[in-house]
Design an enzyme around this catalytic site. Structure first.
Site, mmCIF file in Angstrom:
data_model
loop_
_atom_site.group_PDB
_atom_site.id
_atom_site.type_symbol
_atom_site.label_atom_id
_atom_site.label_comp_id
_atom_site.label_asym_id
_atom_site.label_seq_id
_atom_site.Cartn_x
_atom_site.Cartn_y
_atom_site.Cartn_z
ATOM 1 N N GLU A 105 35.585 39.983 39.559
ATOM 2 C CA GLU A 105 37.018 40.270 39.534
ATOM 3 C C GLU A 105 37.278 41.615 40.209
ATOM 4 O OE1 GLU A 105 39.171 38.111 36.146
ATOM 5 O OE2 GLU A 105 38.329 39.914 35.295
ATOM 6 N N LYS B 252 44.691 37.812 27.408
ATOM 7 C CA LYS B 252 44.899 39.264 27.214
ATOM 8 C C LYS B 252 45.721 39.512 25.949
ATOM 9 C CE LYS B 252 44.223 39.919 32.105
ATOM 10 N NZ LYS B 252 44.384 40.771 33.274
ATOM 11 N N GLU C 12 39.602 46.012 32.463
ATOM 12 C CA GLU C 12 40.558 46.711 31.578
ATOM 13 C C GLU C 12 39.833 47.406 30.432
ATOM 14 O OE1 GLU C 12 43.210 43.369 31.039
ATOM 15 O OE2 GLU C 12 43.801 43.557 33.141
ATOM 16 N N GLY D 188 46.041 41.107 38.276
ATOM 17 C CA GLY D 188 47.426 41.294 37.856
ATOM 18 C C GLY D 188 48.321 41.881 38.937
ATOM 19 N N HIS E 146 35.107 43.501 31.005
ATOM 20 C CA HIS E 146 36.342 43.308 31.778
ATOM 21 C C HIS E 146 36.820 44.675 32.262
ATOM 22 C CE1 HIS E 146 40.484 42.459 32.818
ATOM 23 N NE2 HIS E 146 40.139 41.185 32.894
ATOM 24 N N ASN F 290 42.180 33.886 30.327
ATOM 25 C CA ASN F 290 42.165 35.150 29.585
ATOM 26 C C ASN F 290 43.611 35.501 29.232
ATOM 27 O OD1 ASN F 290 41.927 37.772 28.680
ATOM 28 N ND2 ASN F 290 41.272 38.636 30.646
ATOM 29 N N SER G 129 44.415 37.380 40.152
ATOM 30 C CA SER G 129 45.609 36.729 40.705
ATOM 31 C C SER G 129 45.354 35.291 41.169
ATOM 32 C CB SER G 129 46.209 37.576 41.830
ATOM 33 O OG SER G 129 46.622 38.838 41.327
ATOM 34 N N GLY H 267 44.014 35.103 34.431
ATOM 35 C CA GLY H 267 44.845 35.877 33.511
ATOM 36 C C GLY H 267 46.243 35.295 33.438
ATOM 37 N N GLY H 268 47.170 35.908 34.166
ATOM 38 C CA GLY H 268 48.590 35.540 34.095
ATOM 39 C C GLY H 268 48.877 34.045 34.151
HETATM 40 P P1 PGA Z 1 45.060 37.897 36.595
HETATM 41 O O1 PGA Z 1 43.939 38.458 35.572
HETATM 42 O O2 PGA Z 1 44.735 36.452 36.846
HETATM 43 O O3 PGA Z 1 46.363 38.065 35.856
HETATM 44 O O4 PGA Z 1 44.973 38.714 37.819
HETATM 45 C C1 PGA Z 1 42.599 38.091 35.693
HETATM 46 C C2 PGA Z 1 41.784 38.784 34.617
HETATM 47 O O5 PGA Z 1 42.019 39.965 34.367
HETATM 48 O O6 PGA Z 1 40.872 38.197 34.009
#
Ligand code: PGA
Length: 261
Positions: free
Chosen positions: A174, A14, A104, A180, A102, A12, A216, A237-238
């Site tokens: 998640e 983002k 967010e 994050g 998600h 992802n 994470s 994500g990251g």
């Molecule tokens: P993250 O994000 O791996 O940066 O924690 C995961 C996500 O929001 O899908």
């Protein structure tokens, strides 16, 4: 049913990478994955809308099996919804699936359970896959209501969606407190939720769905999480913004499936 025997890793991105940067990352990823040649793992990336066409072109030109997902879609077919895109628009761009719910989108953009359900219905009935994201906040974790909360998120999101669409549906657990933050859930915490989610899915006759973990995930913790967390893969994500890291996460899933599943 057929998907349950393969892992899935979704990156992802983002709101990161313009289309030039996205092409660069896609090319790096293709090069590494071609070498790595994962046998048991499906791989996908979810870039921002502005990058979708460019990323798809790279993957098609390279004849790679990496799929392109979207991060969001509006449930309506068309209309006065400034800033939104429809399922049909994504399908025309060969987008295979879309993240729905998600955290967010839920916390920053007012995506309620009803909107999640409407979006999931619209996507699946129009031939698009969904990665349904669920997960508790720290408050729910601390007051121990998290299992019921997650089960409710799943049941309400899939309410009214016929099981014939199950091949198009993936669940991603998640926990909000792990997204994050660098604070990953332990494999025991993840395994507990995986069992609860699978029990809940079984009760609704949907036991073939794959269940991912996200929050994470890194190339350092992915092997432990896939081996002991009972997950079918990851939503990353990251760590998906660096081709080597993302490819290592794919590799840890592939190694695990090669050995055990
Ligand atoms: P993250 O994000 O791996 O940066 O924690 C995961 C996500 O929001 O899908």
């Amino acid at each position: 049913m057929k998907n349950a025997h393969r892992a899935l890793v979704v990156g992802n991105w983002k709101m990161n990478l313009d289309h030039v940067e996205a092409v660069h990352l896609s090319q790096q990823l293709v090069t590494i994955l071609k070498n790595q040649n994962p046998q048991h793992t499906d791989v996908a990336v979810a870039p921002p809308f502005t990058d979708v066409r460019s990323v798809t072109s790279v993957f098609e030109a390279e004849k790679t099996s990496v799929s392109v997902y979207a991060q969001h879609v509006h449930p309506a077919d068309a209309g006065a919804f400034t800033g939104e895109v429809s399922v049909g628009m994504l399908r025309r761009l060969n987008v295979a699936s879309v993240l729905v719910g998600h955290s967010e989108r839920r916390t920053l953009f007012g995506m309620t359970d009803d909107i999640v359900n409407a979006t999931a219905k619209s996507a699946t009935s129009n031939g698009l896959g969904i990665v349904l994201c669920v997960g508790e906040s720290l408050v729910q974790r601390d007051d121990e209501t998290y299992v019921a909360f997650i089960e409710n998120q799943i049941t309400s999101a899939l309410n009214g969606i016929p099981v014939k669409y199950d091949d198009q549906i993936v669940i991603a657990y998640e926990p909000i407190w792990a997204i994050g933050t660098g604070r990953t859930a332990s494999s025991e915490q993840v395994a507990e939720i995986m069992d609860a989610i699978r029990r809940c899915l079984k009760e609704s006759g949907r036991s073939s769905l794959r269940v991912l973990y996200g929050g994470s995930v890194t190339s350092e913790n992915s092997a432990e999480l896939i081996e002991n967390g009972r997950v079918d893969g990851f939503l990353v994500g990251g760590a998906s913004l660096k081709a080597e890291n993302f490819a290592q996460i794919v590799q840890s899933c592939d190694d695990c499936y090669d050995k055990q599943r």
